[in-house]
Design an enzyme around this catalytic site. Structure first.
Site, PDB file in Angstrom:
ATOM      1  N   LYS A  88       0.808  -1.226   0.000  1.00 33.84           N
ATOM      2  CA  LYS A  88       0.000   0.000   0.000  1.00 33.84           C
ATOM      3  C   LYS A  88       0.838   1.272   0.000  1.00 33.84           C
ATOM      4  O   LYS A  88       0.430   2.294  -0.539  1.00 33.84           O
ATOM      5  CB  LYS A  88      -0.941  -0.004   1.200  1.00 33.84           C
ATOM      6  N   GLU A 145     -10.337   7.046   2.965  1.00 37.13           N
ATOM      7  CA  GLU A 145     -11.218   6.194   3.754  1.00 37.13           C
ATOM      8  C   GLU A 145     -10.423   4.936   4.058  1.00 37.13           C
ATOM      9  O   GLU A 145      -9.499   4.571   3.331  1.00 37.13           O
ATOM     10  CB  GLU A 145     -12.479   5.847   2.965  1.00 37.13           C
ATOM     11  N   SER A 181       1.782  -9.804  -0.846  1.00 34.22           N
ATOM     12  CA  SER A 181       1.434  -8.379  -0.766  1.00 34.22           C
ATOM     13  C   SER A 181       1.755  -7.745   0.580  1.00 34.22           C
ATOM     14  O   SER A 181       1.935  -6.538   0.676  1.00 34.22           O
ATOM     15  CB  SER A 181      -0.049  -8.185  -1.080  1.00 34.22           C
TER      16      SER A 181
HETATM   17  C1  LIG Z   1      -5.042  -3.939   1.437  1.00 33.75           C
HETATM   18  C2  LIG Z   1      -4.339  -5.197   1.188  1.00 33.75           C
HETATM   19  C3  LIG Z   1      -4.714  -6.062   0.143  1.00 33.75           C
HETATM   20  C4  LIG Z   1      -5.916  -5.847  -0.701  1.00 33.75           C
HETATM   21  O1  LIG Z   1      -5.899  -4.713  -1.501  1.00 33.75           O
HETATM   22  P1  LIG Z   1      -5.634  -4.779  -3.070  1.00 33.75           P
HETATM   23  O2  LIG Z   1      -5.967  -3.415  -3.539  1.00 33.75           O
HETATM   24  O3  LIG Z   1      -6.533  -5.830  -3.643  1.00 33.75           O
HETATM   25  O4  LIG Z   1      -4.216  -5.127  -3.259  1.00 33.75           O
HETATM   26  C5  LIG Z   1      -3.959  -7.205  -0.071  1.00 33.75           C
HETATM   27  N1  LIG Z   1      -2.904  -7.498   0.715  1.00 33.75           N
HETATM   28  C6  LIG Z   1      -2.511  -6.700   1.731  1.00 33.75           C
HETATM   29  C7  LIG Z   1      -1.343  -7.094   2.543  1.00 33.75           C
HETATM   30  C8  LIG Z   1      -3.219  -5.526   1.994  1.00 33.75           C
HETATM   31  O5  LIG Z   1      -2.829  -4.754   3.013  1.00 33.75           O
END
Ligand SMILES: *Cc1c(COP(=O)(O)O)cnc(C)c1O
Length: 388
Positions: free
Chosen positions: A83, A105, A367
């Site tokens: 993010k 948000e 992610s």
């Molecule tokens: C917020 C988040 C997501 C989901 O958001 P996307 O916009 O689909 O990437 C996925 N993995 C993590 C670790 C997150 O913090």
């Protein structure tokens, strides 16, 4: 039509916001070519956020599951997830277009924390909208945002969760846009947001591609979890024209009635200013969503994903809470990495369907890291307990 991905996307917002979106389209077009902007962003991504992140070969998982598994390590970034790529980009954009304030948000609080972080760094005023129920559930993130100097506006209207925070943030923006930028947290929202967020996240796929060029082999599959879809678009983008299978994994939740499968089970609808697949009831009200991972609890999905589904370029599947927990535990035990529960959906899908990936090369977008999820893990199963 401008701002559409096939039939999806667009700008479904209050008329007063259209000039602001137009202005954003223009400034973003300029900034993409502005060397000063790009250098500054690269500087922060490298020295502040910790880019580039490694592509890591998971030897132990690979051996056990008879495939070659690589992780793109977004979990190693500052604040623990992808993010920050987007919030740094948009906060810097805010500075460059001469605005002093950002709003955002947040549902689980992760995007709120990432926005507050970038705002602290760049000296921007920061207001975060968060549903009352979410704020209670995610107290640690509320505290973090406060520490970082953000003002938290607790939303007590509607069902007091993310979708209500979205409405309040949009309302704020309508009356403050001459000095405020709205930092949207995923590849969602009215055009040009899906494009802006995809641009800032596409660094993930570019780095991964470089890595595979260097080692001289390419993955057969690239797999990412889908909330709004930004980490997935981020890693997919560089490979869209390649002969590589792309898979997006939605949160299958517990069962037919408790999930967050917007692409697979949603209907066309408008949410957060754009047309895409949205989970809604028979009266077109946004449905409550469920996933064990707070970050996938989003009732919509980015319009580009809706388009990539309809054109069959990306396959969309789902992993249940239990699949995700399985992926989570296996990764902890075998690789010494505690993955975010969001990313664990992508891992769980691969491990549960190991025959589909037998002897293949699989790149999974990790992610984020899972430290934030330990409380829920211990509630669900007790930390360290193995149901499998
Ligand atoms: C917020 C988040 C997501 C989901 O958001 P996307 O916009 O689909 O990437 C996925 N993995 C993590 C670790 C997150 O913090």
């Amino acid at each position: 039509m401008r701002g559409f991905y096939g039939e999806f996307g667009g700008q479904f917002v209050a008329e007063t916001l259209i000039p602001c979106l137009d202005e954003l389209v223009e400034s973003f077009k300029k900034l993409k070519k502005d060397k000063k902007f790009k250098d500054k962003l690269d500087y922060f991504l490298k020295n502040y956020a910790g880019r580039p992140t490694p592509v890591y070969f998971c030897e132990n998982l690979s051996k056990k599951y008879n495939m070659k598994i690589y992780f793109k390590r977004e979990d190693l970034l500052h604040t623990g997830a992808h993010k920050i790529n987007n919030t740094l980009g948009q906060a810097l954009l805010t500075k460059f277009i001469g605005k002093k304030r950002v709003i955002a948000e947040t549902g689980a609080g992760q995007h709120g924390v990432a926005t507050a972080t970038a705002s602290a760094l760049l000296g921007l005023d920061c207001t975060i909208y968060m549903g009352e129920i979410d704020a209670k559930r995610q107290k640690v993130n509320v505290d973090k945002m406060k520490l970082l100097g953000a003002e938290i506006k607790i939303v007590k209207t509607g069902t007091k969760v993310l979708k209500d925070a979205v409405s309040e943030a949009l309302r704020d923006w309508v009356s403050t846009y001459d000095y405020t930028h709205y930092v949207i947290g995923s590849v969602v929202g009215p055009y040009p947001f899906p494009e802006i967020v995809a641009y800032f996240q596409s660094v993930i796929g570019k780095e991964a591609k470089k890595f595979f060029y260097r080692i001289g082999e390419f993955p057969d599959y690239i797999i990412a979890c889908i909330g709004g879809g930004s980490n997935a678009i981020g890693i997919f983008k560089a490979f869209l024209n390649d002969n590589i299978k792309l898979i997006g994994v939605e949160a299958g939740g517990i069962n037919e009635n408790h999930h967050a499968m917007s692409i697979s089970k949603g209907k066309k609808g408008i949410f957060q200013g754009s047309l895409s697949y949205v989970l809604q009831d028979e009266n077109f009200q946004i449905k409550e969503v469920h996933s064990i991972s707070a970050g996938l609890d989003y009732p919509g999905v980015g319009p580009e994903h809706a388009y990539l589904k309809n054109t069959n370029r990306v396959k969309y599947v789902s992993a249940t809470d239990e699949d995700a927990l399985f992926g989570f535990y296996e990764t902890c035990k075998l690789e010494g990495i505690i993955p975010a529960l969001e990313s664990s959906h992508a891992i769980g899908y691969v491990l549960k369907n190991k025959e589909e990936f037998r002897n293949k090369i699989v790149l999974i977008n990790l992610s984020g890291r899972g430290d934030k999820d330990l409380e829920i893990i211990s509630q669900e199963c007790g930390v360290g307990s193995m149901k499998w």
